[in-house]
Design a protein around this motif. Structure first.
Motif, PDB file in Angstrom:
ATOM      1  N   MET A   1      -7.122  -0.894  -1.241  1.00  0.00           N
ATOM      2  CA  MET A   1      -7.456   0.451  -1.695  1.00  0.00           C
ATOM      3  C   MET A   1      -7.721   1.311  -0.464  1.00  0.00           C
ATOM      4  O   MET A   1      -8.790   1.242   0.139  1.00  0.00           O
ATOM      5  CB  MET A   1      -8.671   0.409  -2.623  1.00  0.00           C
ATOM      6  CG  MET A   1      -9.082   1.780  -3.161  1.00  0.00           C
ATOM      7  SD  MET A   1      -7.773   2.607  -4.070  1.00  0.00           S
ATOM      8  CE  MET A   1      -7.515   1.415  -5.387  1.00  0.00           C
TER       9      MET A   1
ATOM     10  N   ILE B   1      -4.488  -0.797 -10.411  1.00  0.00           N
ATOM     11  CA  ILE B   1      -5.831  -1.381 -10.513  1.00  0.00           C
ATOM     12  C   ILE B   1      -5.786  -2.693 -11.288  1.00  0.00           C
ATOM     13  O   ILE B   1      -6.432  -3.680 -10.912  1.00  0.00           O
ATOM     14  CB  ILE B   1      -6.804  -0.393 -11.173  1.00  0.00           C
ATOM     15  CG1 ILE B   1      -6.906   0.879 -10.333  1.00  0.00           C
ATOM     16  CG2 ILE B   1      -8.181  -1.024 -11.332  1.00  0.00           C
ATOM     17  CD1 ILE B   1      -7.372   0.634  -8.915  1.00  0.00           C
TER      18      ILE B   1
ATOM     19  N   ALA C   1     -13.388  -1.912  -5.676  1.00  0.00           N
ATOM     20  CA  ALA C   1     -12.613  -2.865  -4.878  1.00  0.00           C
ATOM     21  C   ALA C   1     -13.528  -3.703  -3.992  1.00  0.00           C
ATOM     22  O   ALA C   1     -13.314  -4.911  -3.818  1.00  0.00           O
ATOM     23  CB  ALA C   1     -11.586  -2.118  -4.034  1.00  0.00           C
TER      24      ALA C   1
ATOM     25  N   SER D   1       0.812  -1.215   0.000  1.00  0.00           N
ATOM     26  CA  SER D   1       0.000   0.000   0.000  1.00  0.00           C
ATOM     27  C   SER D   1       0.842   1.260   0.000  1.00  0.00           C
ATOM     28  O   SER D   1       0.323   2.349  -0.257  1.00  0.00           O
ATOM     29  CB  SER D   1      -0.924  -0.002   1.226  1.00  0.00           C
ATOM     30  OG  SER D   1      -0.161   0.040   2.428  1.00  0.00           O
TER      31      SER D   1
ATOM     32  N   TYR E   1     -11.728   8.465  -6.331  1.00  0.00           N
ATOM     33  CA  TYR E   1     -11.297   7.607  -5.235  1.00  0.00           C
ATOM     34  C   TYR E   1     -12.464   6.804  -4.675  1.00  0.00           C
ATOM     35  O   TYR E   1     -12.332   5.598  -4.410  1.00  0.00           O
ATOM     36  CB  TYR E   1     -10.656   8.462  -4.140  1.00  0.00           C
ATOM     37  CG  TYR E   1     -10.376   7.711  -2.866  1.00  0.00           C
ATOM     38  CD1 TYR E   1      -9.375   6.744  -2.806  1.00  0.00           C
ATOM     39  CD2 TYR E   1     -11.123   7.964  -1.711  1.00  0.00           C
ATOM     40  CE1 TYR E   1      -9.120   6.056  -1.637  1.00  0.00           C
ATOM     41  CE2 TYR E   1     -10.870   7.283  -0.537  1.00  0.00           C
ATOM     42  CZ  TYR E   1      -9.869   6.326  -0.503  1.00  0.00           C
ATOM     43  OH  TYR E   1      -9.627   5.653   0.654  1.00  0.00           O
TER      44      TYR E   1
ATOM     45  N   GLN F   1      -3.653   5.273  -1.405  1.00  0.00           N
ATOM     46  CA  GLN F   1      -3.829   5.306  -2.860  1.00  0.00           C
ATOM     47  C   GLN F   1      -4.369   6.659  -3.304  1.00  0.00           C
ATOM     48  O   GLN F   1      -4.052   7.128  -4.398  1.00  0.00           O
ATOM     49  CB  GLN F   1      -4.765   4.179  -3.304  1.00  0.00           C
ATOM     50  CG  GLN F   1      -4.092   2.836  -3.484  1.00  0.00           C
ATOM     51  CD  GLN F   1      -3.445   2.330  -2.202  1.00  0.00           C
ATOM     52  OE1 GLN F   1      -4.090   2.229  -1.169  1.00  0.00           O
ATOM     53  NE2 GLN F   1      -2.168   2.006  -2.268  1.00  0.00           N
TER      54      GLN F   1
ATOM     55  N   ARG G   1     -12.924   2.706  -4.576  1.00  0.00           N
ATOM     56  CA  ARG G   1     -13.257   1.952  -3.362  1.00  0.00           C
ATOM     57  C   ARG G   1     -14.466   1.052  -3.600  1.00  0.00           C
ATOM     58  O   ARG G   1     -14.495  -0.100  -3.144  1.00  0.00           O
ATOM     59  CB  ARG G   1     -13.538   2.937  -2.228  1.00  0.00           C
ATOM     60  CG  ARG G   1     -12.325   3.698  -1.740  1.00  0.00           C
ATOM     61  CD  ARG G   1     -11.585   2.961  -0.654  1.00  0.00           C
ATOM     62  NE  ARG G   1     -12.396   2.839   0.553  1.00  0.00           N
ATOM     63  CZ  ARG G   1     -11.972   2.254   1.671  1.00  0.00           C
ATOM     64  NH1 ARG G   1     -10.756   1.734   1.710  1.00  0.00           N
ATOM     65  NH2 ARG G   1     -12.733   2.175   2.740  1.00  0.00           N
TER      66      ARG G   1
END
Length: 278
Positions: free
Chosen positions: A195, A236, A179, A80, A172, A199, A176
């Motif tokens: 995520m 991604i 994900a 991360s 963003y 990020q 999320r």
């Protein structure tokens, strides 16, 4: 990393590092400092450096039938902290293999050539095309590129526009949600690349890097779109590998590095035609 303050640290065989050493660079990648406490002396050293790391899958080769979690044997806490993560797959291709083989042979043949003798002078009649290719001038000479990078790093400090910041927040939130859906569709299998807010910070740094490369004072919507596109094609795709759609994985033609050196990547992306960072 302290010695490389203001530069770039290159780490090969990142997966073979000792766990204690791998944990030790968490602070350096997050806070850009390294705390030392020895012999009763406590101090904090600066490590404002970019990290370029390369790692291998546990089996030594990427397994197309396994998930990303099985192929990436690294802790989520360290993954991360990287802005961009690329999966490099060595896909057999006759033309690319021949080009790589010729390049390796040209390097070895040029190493034994006396100093001052050009490749073109040593080329025979059948190798005239290769000699001309070796003598081709780069699009940007090394001195000019170094001066440009130095000027960008010392004179350009762009910030996000308010409108662009709102757009980045929306991107963003969208990431999320995707994900979460990917984790649901994969029977709650944990993705090795989470995520998180880190990020979001990566997207901010990449957007500002595009603006810095353009010598702009503010990062606008175009820079945010470029950053999101680069982030999608790297991190991604790595997150989705083996979980959602195997066709979205990067081929060897899209190979690039792993690390949080967004500014250098952005400069090479635009400055060098045909660059491997494209």
């Amino acid at each position: 990393m302290v010695l490389a303050d203001g530069g770039v640290v290159c780490i090969d065989e990142f997966d073979k590092m000792r766990p204690e050493d791998r944990v030790a660079i968490h602070e350096a990648m997050e806070q850009q400092t390294i705390s030392i406490a020895k012999a009763g002396i406590t101090t904090v050293l600066k490590s404002r450096t970019s990290v370029l790391a390369a790692a291998n899958p546990p089996t030594g080769r990427y397994d197309d039938l396994s998930s990303a979690g099985d192929n990436i044997d690294l802790q989520t806490t360290i993954l991360s902290r990287f802005d961009l993560i690329f999966i490099v797959r060595d896909v057999p291709d006759e033309q690319k293999d021949q080009a790589i083989a010729r390049h390796v042979l040209s390097v070895h043949s040029g190493a034994s050539r006396p100093q001052g003798v050009s490749r073109g002078a040593a080329a025979g009649p059948g190798n005239a095309a290769d000699g001309d290719a070796d003598e081709a001038e780069p699009p940007i000479d090394e001195k000019t590129l170094k001066r440009f990078i130095h000027y960008c790093r010392t004179h350009c400090f762009p910030r996000l526009e308010e409108q662009s910041a709102d757009k980045l927040v929306a991107k963003y939130v969208e990431l999320r949600d995707k994900a979460r859906m990917a984790r649901t569709n994969s029977d709650n299998e944990e993705c090795p690349i989470p995520m998180t807010v880190r990020q979001l910070e990566a997207l901010i740094r990449i957007s500002e890097s595009f603006a810095r490369m353009s010598l702009e004072a503010e990062a606008d919507d175009a820079h945010v779109a470029q950053a999101f596109d680069l982030f999608t094609k790297s991190t991604i795709n790595a997150m989705n590998a083996g979980l959602i759609n195997n066709t979205e994985r990067l081929e060897v033609g899209d190979r690039a590095c792993v690390g949080n050196m967004a500014c250098i990547i952005c400069i090479l992306h635009h400055s060098v035609p045909g660059s491997l960072y494209r």
